[in-house]
Design an enzyme around this catalytic site. Structure first.
Site, PDB file in Angstrom:
ATOM      1  N   ASP A   1       3.170  -2.673  12.326  1.00  0.00           N
ATOM      2  CA  ASP A   1       2.878  -1.392  12.972  1.00  0.00           C
ATOM      3  C   ASP A   1       4.148  -0.748  13.525  1.00  0.00           C
ATOM      4  O   ASP A   1       4.761  -1.286  14.452  1.00  0.00           O
ATOM      5  CB  ASP A   1       1.924  -1.599  14.158  1.00  0.00           C
ATOM      6  CG  ASP A   1       0.480  -1.475  13.771  1.00  0.00           C
ATOM      7  OD1 ASP A   1       0.188  -0.868  12.720  1.00  0.00           O
ATOM      8  OD2 ASP A   1      -0.374  -1.967  14.527  1.00  0.00           O
TER       9      ASP A   1
ATOM     10  N   TYR B   1       0.836  -1.201   0.000  1.00  0.00           N
ATOM     11  CA  TYR B   1       0.000   0.000   0.000  1.00  0.00           C
ATOM     12  C   TYR B   1       0.873   1.254   0.000  1.00  0.00           C
ATOM     13  O   TYR B   1       0.749   2.128  -0.865  1.00  0.00           O
ATOM     14  CB  TYR B   1      -0.937   0.001   1.223  1.00  0.00           C
ATOM     15  CG  TYR B   1      -1.548   1.352   1.476  1.00  0.00           C
ATOM     16  CD1 TYR B   1      -2.456   1.899   0.564  1.00  0.00           C
ATOM     17  CD2 TYR B   1      -1.198   2.107   2.604  1.00  0.00           C
ATOM     18  CE1 TYR B   1      -2.992   3.160   0.775  1.00  0.00           C
ATOM     19  CE2 TYR B   1      -1.735   3.361   2.818  1.00  0.00           C
ATOM     20  CZ  TYR B   1      -2.629   3.884   1.904  1.00  0.00           C
ATOM     21  OH  TYR B   1      -3.153   5.143   2.110  1.00  0.00           O
TER      22      TYR B   1
HETATM   23  N1  UDP Z   1      -5.117  -0.384  16.804  1.00  0.00           N
HETATM   24  C1  UDP Z   1      -5.455  -1.162  17.901  1.00  0.00           C
HETATM   25  N2  UDP Z   1      -6.595  -1.904  17.853  1.00  0.00           N
HETATM   26  C2  UDP Z   1      -7.412  -1.934  16.759  1.00  0.00           C
HETATM   27  C3  UDP Z   1      -7.063  -1.126  15.632  1.00  0.00           C
HETATM   28  C4  UDP Z   1      -5.900  -0.368  15.696  1.00  0.00           C
HETATM   29  O1  UDP Z   1      -4.743  -1.175  18.905  1.00  0.00           O
HETATM   30  O2  UDP Z   1      -8.421  -2.644  16.772  1.00  0.00           O
HETATM   31  C5  UDP Z   1      -3.892   0.431  16.847  1.00  0.00           C
HETATM   32  C6  UDP Z   1      -2.897   0.123  15.757  1.00  0.00           C
HETATM   33  O3  UDP Z   1      -2.006  -0.877  16.172  1.00  0.00           O
HETATM   34  C7  UDP Z   1      -2.216   1.481  15.563  1.00  0.00           C
HETATM   35  C8  UDP Z   1      -3.293   2.501  15.928  1.00  0.00           C
HETATM   36  O4  UDP Z   1      -4.281   1.781  16.649  1.00  0.00           O
HETATM   37  O5  UDP Z   1      -1.158   1.620  16.481  1.00  0.00           O
HETATM   38  C9  UDP Z   1      -3.940   3.133  14.722  1.00  0.00           C
HETATM   39  O6  UDP Z   1      -4.340   2.097  13.844  1.00  0.00           O
HETATM   40  P1  UDP Z   1      -5.270   2.359  12.592  1.00  0.00           P
HETATM   41  O7  UDP Z   1      -5.522   1.009  11.959  1.00  0.00           O
HETATM   42  O8  UDP Z   1      -6.447   3.158  12.994  1.00  0.00           O
HETATM   43  O9  UDP Z   1      -4.376   3.272  11.626  1.00  0.00           O
HETATM   44  P2  UDP Z   1      -2.895   3.057  11.038  1.00  0.00           P
HETATM   45  O10 UDP Z   1      -1.966   3.701  12.021  1.00  0.00           O
HETATM   46  O11 UDP Z   1      -2.673   1.590  10.870  1.00  0.00           O
HETATM   47  O12 UDP Z   1      -2.950   3.805   9.757  1.00  0.00           O
END
Ligand code: UDP
Length: 323
Positions: free
Chosen positions: A283, A139
């Site tokens: 992550d 992505y």
């Molecule tokens: N996250 C989490 N639980 C969830 C979804 C996301 O702990 O059910 C965490 C994820 O690991 C990241 C942050 O929340 O650190 C933001 O994740 P999101 O998927 O919203 O956006 P990204 O940073 O991946 O673009």
């Protein structure tokens, strides 16, 4: 007239609203795979896919388009690892179709939806635009490829562009008319609100052993209405002869997953059950963006930087969701 590809999606629909408020005429071009027809409450909706070049030419022929906002893309990071072909075809190849149509109809100005995922796992925070871009998934790689293509089209064909690299888009239109609605939902804030509303058993916290102040991941959440404001300014900047540029859009403030959950408990007045889980693959521990370039070039300043305000607007939308 302004063309908005992917204008039925979360961020595109907020830009569409803002453009119409400012008196612009808009055409939304969307295949409605992930976008919502109900989110296009302003301007004209033309359904179609960027893969269909003839359909695209039809649109450019039909409307006097003089600027393009390009949001149409697939954006599920995990899926991109499993199905890179889907991402490179839809995000990269289809962007070439759009650029060719712009060339054919002599449309010069493009604002492109890029992402902090192009940086990968940077060693320093906050992230500035000069730092290396080493995406760690297809992505992010697809978005970076488009950035490179835009630079080449600029040199060769005189295309003018702004690449806006968002950090974590969040919140909803303060008037509650549109908001965030993904199927499937993978983003932290909507999932937290589902748990607050009792529509989901709990929020799962992906990782509590990161080298951060409370062990959970830190992200820079930026209000979608602030993003919309930056997009309008970017188009204005290009129309006024500004040099093509890439810019971060963030608040330069990080909130941890646990902090966002606590703030959501305050805003909603509900207890939010949380389950501590293992880290999610891919992550980075911390992503926080330095947006001084956007501030300098566009005169942009986020209005809704407080995570509580972001959550308030998202919660108001969630409680009265229209799609
Ligand atoms: N996250 C989490 N639980 C969830 C979804 C996301 O702990 O059910 C965490 C994820 O690991 C990241 C942050 O929340 O650190 C933001 O994740 P999101 O998927 O919203 O956006 P990204 O940073 O991946 O673009």
């Amino acid at each position: 007239m302004i063309l908005i590809t992917g204008g039925a999606g979360y961020i595109g629909s907020h830009i569409n609203k803002r453009l119409n408020e400012q008196g612009f005429e808009t055409v939304v071009f969307d295949n409605l795979v992930y976008g919502h027809r109900e989110a296009v409450r302003w301007g004209i909706l033309e359904t179609g896919d960027l893969a269909d070049q003839n359909r695209l030419y039809e649109i450019f022929k039909k409307y006097p388009i003089d600027g393009v906002f390009h949001f149409a893309a697939y954006a599920y990071v995990g899926e991109s690892v499993l199905k890179p072909s889907k991402y490179y075809n839809n995000n990269v190849v289809n962007t070439l179709h759009l650029l060719d149509a712009m060339g054919k109809y002599q449309v010069k100005n493009l604002v492109f939806s890029s992402t902090c995922a192009t940086y990968g796992v940077p060693e320093q925070m906050p992230i500035t635009e000069e730092m290396d871009q080493r995406p760690i998934n297809p992505y992010g790689a697809s978005k970076l490829m488009i950035e490179r293509i835009l630079a080449d089209y600029h040199q060769a064909y005189g295309l003018n562009y702004c690449c806006l690299r968002y950090f974590n888009a969040a919140g909803a239109d303060p008037q509650g008319e549109i908001g965030e609605s993904h199927t499937p939902e993978t983003h932290l804030i909507p999932l937290i609100l589902e748990a607050a509303a009792g529509d989901r058993d709990a929020i799962r916290v992906f990782g509590t052993d990161y080298p951060t102040r409370d062990g959970s991941c830190i992200r820079d959440y930026i209000h979608v209405t602030d993003l919309a404001d930056a997009h309008l300014r970017a188009m204005e900047y290009l129309r006024n002869g500004g040099d093509s540029a890439c810019m971060n859009l963030g608040n330069c403030v990080g909130n941890s997953v646990l902090e966002v959950i606590r703030a959501a408990e305050e805003v909603t007045g509900r207890a939010i059950p949380s389950i501590m889980e293992e880290r999610r693959a891919g992550d980075p521990p911390i992503l926080v963006g330095d947006a001084k370039r956007a501030q300098n070039l566009l005169g942009w300043k986020p209005q809704y930087g407080d995570i509580r305000v972001i959550l308030e607007h998202a919660w108001k939308w969630y409680c009265n969701k229209k799609f």
